[in-house]
Design a protein around this motif. Structure first.
Motif, PDB file in Angstrom:
ATOM      1  N   ASP A  16       1.853  -3.224 -23.966  1.00  0.00           N
ATOM      2  CA  ASP A  16       1.710  -3.151 -22.512  1.00  0.00           C
ATOM      3  C   ASP A  16       0.276  -3.455 -22.097  1.00  0.00           C
ATOM      4  O   ASP A  16      -0.682  -3.008 -22.745  1.00  0.00           O
ATOM      5  N   PHE A  17       0.138  -4.215 -21.017  1.00  0.00           N
ATOM      6  CA  PHE A  17      -1.150  -4.374 -20.343  1.00  0.00           C
ATOM      7  C   PHE A  17      -0.976  -3.733 -18.972  1.00  0.00           C
ATOM      8  O   PHE A  17      -0.320  -4.285 -18.095  1.00  0.00           O
ATOM      9  N   ALA A  18      -1.501  -2.527 -18.810  1.00  0.00           N
ATOM     10  CA  ALA A  18      -1.333  -1.769 -17.572  1.00  0.00           C
ATOM     11  C   ALA A  18      -2.457  -2.130 -16.605  1.00  0.00           C
ATOM     12  O   ALA A  18      -3.634  -2.072 -16.957  1.00  0.00           O
ATOM     13  N   VAL A  19      -2.074  -2.490 -15.379  1.00  0.00           N
ATOM     14  CA  VAL A  19      -3.044  -2.929 -14.380  1.00  0.00           C
ATOM     15  C   VAL A  19      -2.818  -2.167 -13.077  1.00  0.00           C
ATOM     16  O   VAL A  19      -1.692  -2.073 -12.584  1.00  0.00           O
ATOM     17  N   ASP A  35      -8.281  -1.385 -12.077  1.00  0.00           N
ATOM     18  CA  ASP A  35      -8.491  -0.940 -13.447  1.00  0.00           C
ATOM     19  C   ASP A  35      -7.449  -1.587 -14.348  1.00  0.00           C
ATOM     20  O   ASP A  35      -6.429  -2.105 -13.859  1.00  0.00           O
ATOM     21  N   TYR A  36      -7.685  -1.566 -15.641  1.00  0.00           N
ATOM     22  CA  TYR A  36      -6.713  -2.086 -16.598  1.00  0.00           C
ATOM     23  C   TYR A  36      -6.873  -1.358 -17.919  1.00  0.00           C
ATOM     24  O   TYR A  36      -7.956  -0.891 -18.270  1.00  0.00           O
ATOM     25  N   LEU A  37      -5.776  -1.260 -18.663  1.00  0.00           N
ATOM     26  CA  LEU A  37      -5.773  -0.613 -19.971  1.00  0.00           C
ATOM     27  C   LEU A  37      -4.777  -1.327 -20.885  1.00  0.00           C
ATOM     28  O   LEU A  37      -3.701  -1.729 -20.433  1.00  0.00           O
ATOM     29  N   VAL A  98       3.265  -6.981 -18.810  1.00  0.00           N
ATOM     30  CA  VAL A  98       2.218  -6.645 -17.854  1.00  0.00           C
ATOM     31  C   VAL A  98       2.821  -5.641 -16.870  1.00  0.00           C
ATOM     32  O   VAL A  98       3.837  -5.926 -16.220  1.00  0.00           O
ATOM     33  N   CYS A  99       2.226  -4.453 -16.802  1.00  0.00           N
ATOM     34  CA  CYS A  99       2.742  -3.370 -15.962  1.00  0.00           C
ATOM     35  C   CYS A  99       1.818  -3.214 -14.759  1.00  0.00           C
ATOM     36  O   CYS A  99       0.645  -2.851 -14.912  1.00  0.00           O
ATOM     37  N   LEU A 283      -3.436   5.895 -15.561  1.00  0.00           N
ATOM     38  CA  LEU A 283      -2.862   4.555 -15.614  1.00  0.00           C
ATOM     39  C   LEU A 283      -2.191   4.305 -16.959  1.00  0.00           C
ATOM     40  O   LEU A 283      -2.729   4.639 -18.007  1.00  0.00           O
ATOM     41  N   GLY A 284      -1.002   3.696 -16.919  1.00  0.00           N
ATOM     42  CA  GLY A 284      -0.300   3.337 -18.138  1.00  0.00           C
ATOM     43  C   GLY A 284       0.637   4.421 -18.619  1.00  0.00           C
ATOM     44  O   GLY A 284       0.626   5.546 -18.124  1.00  0.00           O
TER      45      GLY A 284
END
Length: 323
Positions: A16-19, A35-37, A98-99, A283-284
């Motif tokens: 997962d790419f959490a945005v 932000d992103y994780l 991509v979340c 996030l995520g």
């Protein structure tokens, strides 16, 4: 047989790419990224990560690709304390998602690229491995190997827990062959047309499961035990919800952990709701998963101790920069 594991997860982990964004961009426009994780994900996989963080002995049965994402998913399970001796690597790419968490709507959206590493094979499902668990946990059936794992579990008295996310053609099999069935509101709405949640969960227990719970997001959750208690709980409030990605996944993990402790049904659901709620303040789907001490503190005084979460947030933000 000696129980080596509390819970075995049966599913292919994903990347997962959490945005975090202000809103979904319209065509020919731009939105702001807050932000992103980078995190590993998956319905059953994140449930297992939550279980392990809470203190359960867990293993994962599934397949990842032989790419960087697959290696990350494997390592992420290890970081959470999950045994990966039955997490296989196959040629190909790991599924990538991509979340997108929207600040404006408080909603979430997903962009997915399916991996080509293939499904779990029946031959990779070891009967003795499954028999050595107290529970197995899987998502909606999508390959014969998952059914094989359920077959072995039922043969050896291992409790079967299923994440009933989307309603699929396998719904009847899942309902009839699970011991603990936790369904989404989407699944529930495909079966029932009213909001008599407790009564309808009780109806589903008559078709096989010992326990049926429906998670209702901002409306809380409800459930019933076959021939026993039913409940409906409101949601927790008071903290900012950042992202609901993985909310149902870690609810499953929290519930199975609580159930494995022998706690009463309603308290199990309350404990699981707290696990999910705490996770949603980050996030995520994984960075905010609490340990047992954090959950018990939250249930006592409604506070969240982020001292364990902040280092994980920084790790997940920076881990892929130089890969």
């Amino acid at each position: 047989m000696e129980k080596v594991y509390d819970v075995i997860g049966v599913e292919n982990p994903i990347m997962d790419f959490a945005v975090s964004i202000d809103r979904l961009p319209r065509t020919d426009s731009m939105s702001v990224m807050y932000d992103y994780l980078w995190q590993s994900g998956g319905n059953a996989s994140s449930a297992i990560a939550a279980l392990a963080r809470l203190g359960a002995r867990c293993s994962m049965l599934g397949v990842v690709g032989n790419d960087a994402f697959g290696a990350f998913c494997r390592d992420d399970m290890i970081r959470h304390g999950v045994d990966v001796s039955h997490l296989y690597t196959q040629e190909g790419d790991t599924t990538f998602t991509v979340c997108l968490a929207e600040e404006e709507t408080k909603g979430r959206s997903f962009l997915g690229k399916m991996g080509v590493n293939g499904a779990l094979d029946d031959e990779q499902v070891d009967e003795a491995f499954i028999a050595g668990a107290r529970y197995i946990h899987t998502s909606m059936i999508e390959c014969s190997a998952k059914k094989k794992a359920i077959e072995y579990a039922r043969k050896h008295g291992v409790l079967v827990s299923v994440d009933g996310g989307a309603y699929t053609d396998e719904a009847d099999f899942v309902i009839g062959n699970s011991d603990i069935l936790i369904i989404s509101e989407e699944f529930y709405s495909a079966v029932f047309s009213d909001d008599s949640y407790m009564e309808n969960c009780r109806k589903l227990t008559e078709q096989g499961p010992q326990i049926v719970i429906v998670t209702l997001g901002a409306k809380g959750c409800a459930g019933a035990k076959r021939g026993g208690a039913a409940f409906q709980l409101p949601p927790f409030e008071g903290h900012k919800i950042v992202d609901t990605t993985g909310a149902g996944d870690v609810f499953h993990g929290g519930f199975l952990y609580a159930h494995s402790q022998g706690w009463e049904l309603e308290y199990c659901a309350k404990f699981a709701s707290a696990v999910s709620y705490i996770n949603c303040t980050s996030l995520g789907g994984r960075v905010g998963i609490p340990n047992r001490k954090m959950v018990e503190q939250f249930l006592k005084d409604h506070t969240i101790d982020y001292s364990d979460i902040e280092p994980r947030r920084e790790f997940y933000r920076n881990v892929m920069k130089f890969v």
